[in-house]
Design a protein around this motif. Structure first.
Motif, short mmCIF file in Angstrom:
data_model
loop_
_atom_site.label_atom_id
_atom_site.label_comp_id
_atom_site.label_asym_id
_atom_site.label_seq_id
_atom_site.Cartn_x
_atom_site.Cartn_y
_atom_site.Cartn_z
N VAL A 114 -0.59 31.21 -1.19
CA VAL A 114 0.66 30.76 -0.07
C VAL A 114 2.37 31.70 -1.35
CG1 VAL A 114 1.91 30.53 1.83
CG2 VAL A 114 -0.66 30.41 1.65
N PHE A 115 2.03 31.08 -1.97
CA PHE A 115 3.71 30.53 -2.52
C PHE A 115 3.41 31.22 -3.60
CE2 PHE A 115 3.08 26.39 0.62
CZ PHE A 115 4.77 27.68 1.84
N GLY A 116 2.61 30.93 -3.96
CA GLY A 116 2.65 30.99 -5.90
C GLY A 116 2.19 32.62 -6.48
N LEU A 117 1.18 33.67 -5.51
CA LEU A 117 1.18 35.08 -5.83
C LEU A 117 2.18 35.60 -5.66
CD1 LEU A 117 -2.58 35.88 -3.76
CD2 LEU A 117 -1.97 34.41 -6.62
N ARG A 118 2.17 36.56 -6.58
CA ARG A 118 3.29 37.50 -6.79
C ARG A 118 2.88 39.07 -5.31
NH1 ARG A 118 6.90 38.28 -10.31
NH2 ARG A 118 6.27 36.60 -12.40
N ARG A 119 4.33 39.23 -4.87
CA ARG A 119 3.87 40.35 -3.44
C ARG A 119 4.30 41.64 -3.87
NH1 ARG A 119 0.45 37.14 -0.83
NH2 ARG A 119 1.12 34.99 -1.19
N PRO A 120 3.55 42.53 -5.16
CA PRO A 120 4.03 43.71 -5.14
C PRO A 120 3.91 44.49 -3.40
CG PRO A 120 1.85 43.22 -5.73
CD PRO A 120 2.29 42.39 -5.05
N GLU A 121 2.89 44.67 -2.75
CA GLU A 121 3.09 45.10 -1.94
C GLU A 121 4.90 44.84 -1.09
OE1 GLU A 121 1.23 41.35 -0.58
OE2 GLU A 121 1.33 42.23 -1.84
N ALA A 157 -7.60 23.74 6.47
CA ALA A 157 -7.18 25.13 6.89
C ALA A 157 -6.19 25.32 7.53
CB ALA A 157 -8.42 26.10 7.87
N ALA A 158 -5.83 24.00 8.06
CA ALA A 158 -4.50 23.37 8.28
C ALA A 158 -3.10 23.90 7.33
CB ALA A 158 -4.16 22.65 8.93
N ALA A 159 -3.57 23.67 6.29
CA ALA A 159 -2.50 23.94 4.58
C ALA A 159 -2.29 25.09 4.93
CB ALA A 159 -2.96 23.70 3.78
N LEU A 160 -3.03 26.25 5.24
CA LEU A 160 -2.32 27.71 5.40
C LEU A 160 -1.77 28.14 6.71
CD1 LEU A 160 -5.89 29.39 4.56
CD2 LEU A 160 -3.97 29.23 2.92
N ASP A 161 -2.33 26.97 8.08
CA ASP A 161 -1.34 27.48 8.38
C ASP A 161 -0.39 27.25 8.94
OD1 ASP A 161 -3.38 28.36 11.36
OD2 ASP A 161 -4.50 26.38 10.84
N LEU A 162 0.33 25.52 8.07
CA LEU A 162 1.50 25.52 7.66
C LEU A 162 1.91 26.30 6.62
CD1 LEU A 162 3.41 23.33 7.78
CD2 LEU A 162 3.09 22.14 6.20
N GLY A 163 0.72 26.74 5.97
CA GLY A 163 2.29 27.57 4.57
C GLY A 163 2.64 28.88 5.07
N LEU A 164 2.07 29.73 5.90
CA LEU A 164 1.67 30.61 6.70
C LEU A 164 3.70 29.98 8.19
CD1 LEU A 164 -0.86 32.04 7.54
CD2 LEU A 164 0.82 33.02 6.46
N HIS A 165 3.21 29.43 8.45
CA HIS A 165 4.26 29.06 9.27
C HIS A 165 6.44 28.52 7.75
CE1 HIS A 165 7.56 26.77 12.47
NE2 HIS A 165 7.22 25.51 11.29
N VAL A 166 5.89 28.50 7.15
CA VAL A 166 6.41 28.16 5.83
C VAL A 166 7.25 29.37 5.86
CG1 VAL A 166 7.66 27.62 3.74
CG2 VAL A 166 6.00 26.06 5.48
N VAL A 167 6.47 30.34 5.40
CA VAL A 167 6.97 31.54 5.60
C VAL A 167 7.22 32.53 6.68
CG1 VAL A 167 5.58 34.77 4.62
CG2 VAL A 167 5.04 32.01 3.79
N ARG A 168 6.69 32.64 7.09
CA ARG A 168 7.32 32.53 9.30
C ARG A 168 9.26 32.35 9.20
NH1 ARG A 168 4.30 30.89 11.83
NH2 ARG A 168 2.32 32.93 11.11
N ARG A 169 9.40 31.31 8.81
CA ARG A 169 10.17 30.08 9.11
C ARG A 169 11.42 30.96 7.94
NH1 ARG A 169 11.42 23.91 8.78
NH2 ARG A 169 11.98 24.02 6.97
N THR A 179 2.60 39.89 6.48
CA THR A 179 1.72 40.43 5.12
C THR A 179 0.65 40.11 4.41
OG1 THR A 179 3.40 42.66 5.11
CG2 THR A 179 2.61 42.28 3.31
N VAL A 180 1.54 38.72 4.45
CA VAL A 180 1.10 37.53 3.33
C VAL A 180 -0.10 37.10 4.20
CG1 VAL A 180 1.06 35.02 2.49
CG2 VAL A 180 3.15 36.64 2.32
N SER A 181 -0.89 36.87 5.34
CA SER A 181 -1.38 36.43 5.92
C SER A 181 -2.51 38.14 6.03
CB SER A 181 -1.48 36.45 7.67
OG SER A 181 -1.62 37.66 8.56
N ARG A 182 -2.59 39.09 6.02
CA ARG A 182 -3.49 39.31 6.11
C ARG A 182 -4.08 39.77 4.66
NH1 ARG A 182 0.38 43.54 8.49
NH2 ARG A 182 0.77 44.67 5.89
N ARG A 183 -3.64 39.05 4.04
CA ARG A 183 -4.07 39.84 2.57
C ARG A 183 -4.82 38.42 2.17
NH1 ARG A 183 0.10 40.22 -3.34
NH2 ARG A 183 -1.63 39.21 -4.85
N LEU A 184 -4.27 37.38 3.21
CA LEU A 184 -5.15 36.52 2.90
C LEU A 184 -6.78 36.33 3.47
CD1 LEU A 184 -2.78 32.75 3.32
CD2 LEU A 184 -4.14 33.46 1.45
#
Length: 325
Positions: A28-35, A165-177, A186-191
Motif C-alpha cells: 500500500v505505502f511502498g510501491l511506486r505509482r507510475p499510473e 486482510a484488515a491491514a489492507l482495508d486500513l491501508g486503503l482507508h489511510v490512502v483515501r484519507r 486506483t491503488v485498490s485496482r492494482r491490489l
C-alpha cells in the motif's frame, strides 16, 4: 518519472514480526505509482538490529535502516508479532512514544495494538486487534477501549487494524484519507482488492464461502453499482436477488459483515467523492447522480462518515488540489 512524496511512512520491524502485515504495508505505502504520475509516500523499514529474524524463522531481513529512521516518520507503523506476551524492546517503545509526542501518526496492524498499548499511547483511546487476542489484551490494558468486532479503528492520529486482510482495508482507508477516493480506488485496482470496506464491518463472517453458488451476492452488488443514480431501496435489491428482505439481510451479514442499506450508502458516498475529485462542483448534481437525493443529505453524510463537508473535500482532493501535488 513519478514525483516523489514528502510524507514519510516508516515501518519498525522487530524480531518475530509477521511477514503478512509487513507485505500489506509495503504494497500500500511502498510501491511506486507510475499510473498516478507521483509517489504517494516515502517508504522505508527500520529495526533495532541490523538483521531481523521474521516470524518462526521463516526468513531474515538484512540491510534495514536503524531505529533512528523512526525519528523522521510522519506515519509510524509499529511491530506486530504473534508472541503477544513477550515485552517489546524498550528502544522500540521509546521510539513509539517519541513519535507520538511530536505528532506523528501511529498505525498498529493486528497485534501491533499490543505495541501501542505497551508504549502507553492508547490509554483512554479506541483501538482494535485480532479477535483471538481480545481477552489477553483487555486483561493487560484495561484503560484501552478495545473494539473487537470491527475491521479497523480510526482514532485520529492512532489507527489500528484487526489483522490479516484488515491491514489492507486500513491501508486503503489511510490512502483515501490522505489522497481521496479516486487515488484509493486506483491503488485498490492494482491490489485487486475491494476498494472500500468500512472499518465498522465485522472481523469475520459466519460463512466466508457460500454453501451454494447461487447465494453469492456478487451479481446483485454489480447490478446495484451500475444503478446508484436510481432510487434503489433494500426491497429493490431483494427483488433483484430473488429473495426476501430478511434473507438478503442475513446474506449481507454473513458474506459482507454489514447491512444492505449501509453497503448501498457507502457505495454512493464513494461515488460522490470520486465525482467531486473529478471536478463536479455542483453538489446537487453529485447528490442526484449518486442517489443521495439532495445536497443537504450529501453534506450530512460526508460530515458523518468523512468529517469533511463537500466544499472542504473539494478543496483537499479536487482538481485544483491535485495540481498542487
Amino acid at each position: 518519472m513519478a514525483q516523489e512524496s514528502s510524507h514519510r511512512v516508516v515501518v519498525i520491524v522487530d524480531e518475530n514480526s509477521n511477514p503478512f502485515e509487513l507485505g500489506c504495508a509495503t504494497e500500500v505505502f511502498g510501491l511506486r505509482r507510475p499510473e498516478l504520475g507521483r509517489d504517494l509516500y516515502d517508504f522505508r523499514l527500520c529495526s533495532p538490529e541490523p538483521q531481523v529474524v521474521m516470524r518462526d524463522g521463516f526468513f531474515t531481513l538484512t540491510g534495514v535502516a536503524g531505529l533512528d529512521a523512526a525519528e523522521e516518520a510522519d506515519t509510524l507503523i509499529v511491530p506486530n508479532r504473534p508472541d503477544v506476551e513477550v515485552p517489546r524492546r524498550p528502544a522500540v517503545l521509546d521510539a513509539v512514544r517519541r513519535a507520538h509526542a511530536r505528532g506523528a501518526r501511529l498505525i498498529g496492524l493486528c497485534s501491533g495494538a499490543f505495541t501501542l498499548a505497551e508504549a502507553g499511547v492508547l490509554d483512554g483511546r479506541r483501538a482494535t486487534a485480532h479477535w483471538q487476542w481480545a481477552p489477553a489484551f483487555r486483561l493487560r490494558f484495561p484503560a484501552v477501549h478495545l473494539e473487537t468486532d470491527v475491521l479497523f479503528v480510526d482514532d485520529g492520529d492512532i489507527l489500528t487494524a484487526a489483522g490479516s486482510a484488515a491491514a489492507l482495508d486500513l491501508g486503503l482507508h489511510v490512502v483515501r484519507r490522505d489522497h481521496g477516493a479516486e487515488v484509493a480506488n486506483t491503488v485498490s485496482r492494482r491490489l485487486v482488492f475491494a476498494a472500500h470496506r468500512a472499518g465498522g464491518q465485522r472481523q469475520f463472517v459466519e460463512r466466508p464461502v457460500p454453501d451454494l453458488p447461487d447465494e453469492s451476492l456478487a451479481p446483485v452488488l454489480a447490478w446495484a453499482q451500475g444503478r446508484l443514480d436510481s432510487p434503489l431501496t433494500v426491497p429493490d435489491l431483494a427483488i433483484r436477488a430473488a429473495v426476501s428482505a430478511a434473507t438478503l439481510h442475513r446474506r449481507f451479514r454473513a458474506q459482507l459483515g454489514t447491512t444492505p442499506l449501509a453497503w448501498l450508502t457507502g457505495e454512493r458516498l464513494t461515488l460522490a467523492c470520486r465525482l467531486i475529485e473529478r471536478g463536479e462542483a455542483r453538489f446537487d448534481v453529485v447528490a442526484r447522480r449518486t442517489g443521495l437525493g439532495t445536497a443537504t443529505n450529501l453534506r450530512a453524510l460526508m460530515r458523518r462518515e468523512l468529517g469533511l463537508t463537500p466544499s472542504a473535500y473539494r478543496r483537499r482532493f479536487g482538481p485544483i488540489a491535485a495540481e498542487g501535488h
